[in-house]
Write an enzyme that holds these catalytic residues in place. Structure first.
Site, PDB file in Angstrom:
ATOM      1  N   GLY A 168     -41.470  13.635  21.061  1.00 61.60           N
ATOM      2  CA  GLY A 168     -42.473  12.579  21.103  1.00 61.60           C
ATOM      3  C   GLY A 168     -41.837  11.210  20.933  1.00 61.60           C
ATOM      4  N   SER A 169     -42.631  10.281  20.408  1.00 57.45           N
ATOM      5  CA  SER A 169     -42.267   8.863  20.453  1.00 57.45           C
ATOM      6  C   SER A 169     -40.988   8.487  19.716  1.00 57.45           C
ATOM      7  CB  SER A 169     -43.411   8.027  19.900  1.00 57.45           C
ATOM      8  OG  SER A 169     -44.597   8.375  20.569  1.00 57.45           O
TER       9      SER A 169
END
Lengths: 607, 193
Positions: A320-321
């Site tokens: 993810g981020s």
């Protein structure tokens, strides 16, 4: 001779007439030649018996008697080598060996009382009655294991008690015992030892290093049971070679704190599981590597098999981020962008044949690159990353250590997944920019973030202090850790300052909860959709994570926390941010790291 | 060799040669009975050597045997003592288990400080604001020290399932009883009717 005897006989009557008592004597003894003959026959008989026996012993079957004699009195005992200890960085034992005893039986002596002895043993030592009974009755054996790895005091007491109750044929012998005094603390790494050998973790991966080599002693004993050595008898002894200790970089007390903090967060967010890694920024040493839920090394059977290892190493997931940090660091290294680069971020972005969205709905936003990181904008990241030439991003990610094992020494580690140059597409690249279509393990991700913390130089993470050779023959440890520059020092420090805005920016920051009072902290949140292994699709559950380091301008620790499938719908900032903060705060205090005293970055996030 | 002896030799040589050739075979006078060498000391010496050797060997062997037994005994004692030391050491290590220490600390009302102020001695400066510690940074103890939470969770689930099952069974039983009671009542009312 016989002739002379005859002559003498002839002569004798003449002389005998002179002396009166003589004939009587002769008569009683019988004639000399008869006496001689009888004597000769007797001697010959005795000698032929001896001769026959000699032929029987030496000629017909020379070995069976020697073997019988040997079996009767020669004792051959194994001298078990002591297994090396597994220690934490301060020398606290995570796994140690003690002088346990094995309880042995001589079926020849136990056979007659077998049922009673078996009942006694099952009561005293908790062995299975039926199997003990069959061992105690074993034909043609004088040596049976009743129970191994019994604490010495218990075994001695049981055998003494057996002696008092009149049961013969039980004795004990040395058999080192494996202890895990810390129970579940670091059990995910240490693993455990089964009765037949190591079954998980470092115990299995470094078995050859730890095990040592058993010796043995062969000697004539006064009796095979007491084992008292006969002086001047046969005596062959090969001393055991004890195993080597294995010193880890783990800090046991920090490991405990991280484990309990993570446990609390996983339970409070009603999540499935969690993992956390603390790394020494400057050396790449892993100070703690925690999985939750985990198992108790003292009682592995109580937990399911899937928990008896380190999922932080063996399970991969989409980061993810947090991945955005690596993308942006690469861009900054190429000087394709600057933290103040202004971006107009739309609400949706076409990539391939699908649209990319942000985690929050928005219209046109004016963000700087720092703002893109602080606010964790997917679209902003993809727009910036479009400046990469073909293949550049992949080279950077590979240099950050993604897609290959970190090689900390555990064979169960998964390499993760980084698309090969052949299968790499532009649409894929857009997703990889913000941490989709790529999978990592927690230690890989920590090492990658640590590269930013360490001024752009990646250090191979280490779990072993010094160096040790694992069963695959690979030497691992802090001594062999490689350092490679991935991005420039300037790019690294710019990225670190942008990451500080994630925590400090009052408007766009996504994780104000991750700060540590008094310190400058850099970090990045991540909320990724999880790929369900059954349907190979996103099933709506998430992995939330937070990775970062402190102090921002002179990092000492890199901490990474990931929690799978929180049931409360929280994100990286709310679920893992506070855990990160607590762990970081504890580590900084524990190691006496003073605040740097510099002002936090005021880098603008919008324009 | 002495010089004085040399000239005598040739003179003696021929003299002896003539003597041997001239001597006739005569009975040699019986040799004087040599003074009897005392035989007793020799016999005593030899027998003493023999007896001494045998007894010495016996004593040596016995002492070897004895020391073998002693060795076995001491070995056993050493093993027992080593085992005891190990047991005590093991106990100590178990007490050092962070779970146990945390539990003891909690009993004493201790907490993990949420943040700390730094004291810089050379500059006589305090960095950060010292504040009394609260419970916010203290993670909870294991629900029960020594048992991993996953196990407890599984046990709890199993217990809940068992309780639910038991409850269902009880409910069913109760219902059945109520039904029976109802029927009984009905029959009794029927009878009354």
């Amino acid at each position: 001779m016989a002739e002379r005897g005859l002559q003498r006989k002839r002569r004798r009557p003449a002389g005998s007439s002179a002396r009166k008592p003589a004939p009587r004597k002769t008569q009683r003894r019988g004639p000399a030649h008869i006496r001689l003959r009888v004597g000769f026959i007797l001697v010959a008989m005795v000698l032929s018996v001896f001769g026959g026996r000699l032929v029987q012993l030496q000629g017909i079957d020379p070995y069976s008697y020697a073997a019988m004699a040997a079996a009767e009195n020669v004792v051959d005992v194994v001298l078990p080598a002591e297994r090396g200890e597994i220690l934490d960085r301060d020398g606290e034992a995570l796994a140690d060996s003690a002088d346990g005893l094995m309880v042995l039986a001589d079926p020849k002596q136990t056979r007659k009382d077998a049922p009673a002895i078996a009942a006694f043993l099952s009561k005293e030592l908790g062995v299975d009655y039926a199997s003990a009974l069959s061992k105690l009755r074993k034909d043609g054996s004088r040596f049976q294991y009743i129970k191994r790895q019994v604490p010495a005091t218990q075994a001695t007491a049981a055998v003494e008690k057996a002696g008092k109750e009149g049961y013969q044929g039980l004795w004990t012998s040395r058999d080192p015992l494996r202890n895990y005094p810390n129970g579940d603390v670091a059990a995910n790494l240490v693993g455990f030892l089964g009765n037949d050998g190591p079954l998980a973790g470092l115990e299995a991966a470094f078995d050859k290093h730890l095990a040592g080599k058993d010796g043995h002693a062969e000697y004539d004993a006064t009796s095979p049971v007491s084992g008292t050595r006969m002086p001047l008898g046969t005596n062959n002894r090969v001393d055991p070679v004890d195993g080597h200790d294995l010193t880890l970089t783990i800090d046991r007390d920090l490991q405990y704190y991280v484990q309990q903090t993570l446990m609390d967060a996983v339970q409070k967010s009603r999540a499935e599981s969690g993992m956390a890694v603390v790394m020494d920024t400057q050396t790449g040493e892993i100070l703690s590597l925690v999985d939750y839920p985990t198992f108790d090394a003292r009682d592995p059977a109580a937990s399911p098999k899937t928990l008896r290892g380190s999922n932080a190493l063996s399970n991969v997931y989409e980061p993810g981020s947090v991945q955005k940090v690596l993308t942006v660091a690469g861009l900054l290294d190429q000087e394709l962008v600057a933290p103040s680069t202004r971006l107009k971020v739309p609400g949706s972005y076409r990539s391939g044949n699908a649209d990319i969205h942000d985690w929050y709905e928005h219209g046109m936003e004016k963000l700087t690159l720092a703002g893109v990181i602080a606010k964790s904008s997917n679209i902003g990241t993809v727009m910036a990353a479009d400046k990469f030439a073909d293949g550049q991003l992949r080279d950077y990610l590979s240099a950050f250590g993604q897609g290959r094992r970190t090689g900390i020494g555990l064979d169960t580690e998964s390499p993760g997944l980084l698309a090969s140059p052949e299968s790499w597409t532009a649409a894929n690249e857009d997703r990889i920019d913000f941490g989709q279509s790529i999978s990592v393990n927690a230690v890989q991700m920590t090492a990658a973030l640590n590269t930013i913390a360490n001024g752009g130089v990646r250090i191979d993470p280490s779990l072993i202090s010094g160096s040790a050779t694992n069963n695959s023959g690979i030497e691992v440890g802090t001594d062999t850790a490689q350092r490679n520059r991935v991005v420039s020092e300037k790019a690294a420090s710019q990225t670190a300052e942008m990451m500080e805005r994630v925590i400090t920016d009052p408007v766009n920051g996504t994780a104000p909860q991750a700060g540590v009072e008094g310190y400058r902290v850099s970090g990045k949140t991540g909320t990724a959709q999880r790929v369900n292994s059954e349907c190979k699709c996103y099933d709506g559950s998430t992995t939330v994570s937070f990775g970062g380091f402190a102090p921002t301008d002179d990092p000492r620790f890199t901490v990474y926390v990931a929690i799978h499938n929180p049931g409360n719908g929280g994100g990286g900032g709310t679920v893992t941010g506070p855990v990160f903060s607590q762990i970081m705060s504890f580590a900084l205090r524990r190691y006496g790291v003073p605040p740097t005293g510099t002002e936090p970055s005021k880098m603008p996030t919008g324009w | 060799m002495s010089i004085a002896a040399a000239p005598q030799a040739p003179a003696r040589g021929p003299e002896r040669a003539t003597e041997t050739t001239q001597t006739r075979l005569t009975a040699v006078p019986a040799p004087l009975p040599s003074p009897m060498a005392p035989r007793l000391p020799f016999v005593v010496l030899v027998s003493m050597l023999l007896v001494g050797g045998v007894v010495g060997l016996l004593v040596f062997n016995t002492s070897m045997q004895q020391s073998a037994f002693q060795e076995a005994r001491l070995q056993e004692q050493a093993t027992t003592l080593a085992a005891r030391e190990q047991a005590l050491d093991g106990e100590l290590k178990k007490m050092e288990n962070p779970h146990k220490i945390a539990a003891k600390a909690k009993e004493l009302g201790m907490v993990v400080p949420q943040n700390a102020a730094m004291l810089r001695v050379p500059e006589a400066k305090v960095e950060g604001e010292p504040a009394p510690a609260d419970r916010s940074a203290t993670p909870p103890l294991h629900p029960k020290v020594g048992k991993p939470y996953s196990v407890l969770l599984a046990e709890k689930k199993a217990a809940e399932a068992a309780a639910a099952k038991k409850k269902a069974a009880e409910d069913a039983k109760k219902k059945a009883e109520e039904k029976a009671a109802d029927e009984e009542q009905r029959t009794s009312t029927d009878e009354a009717r």
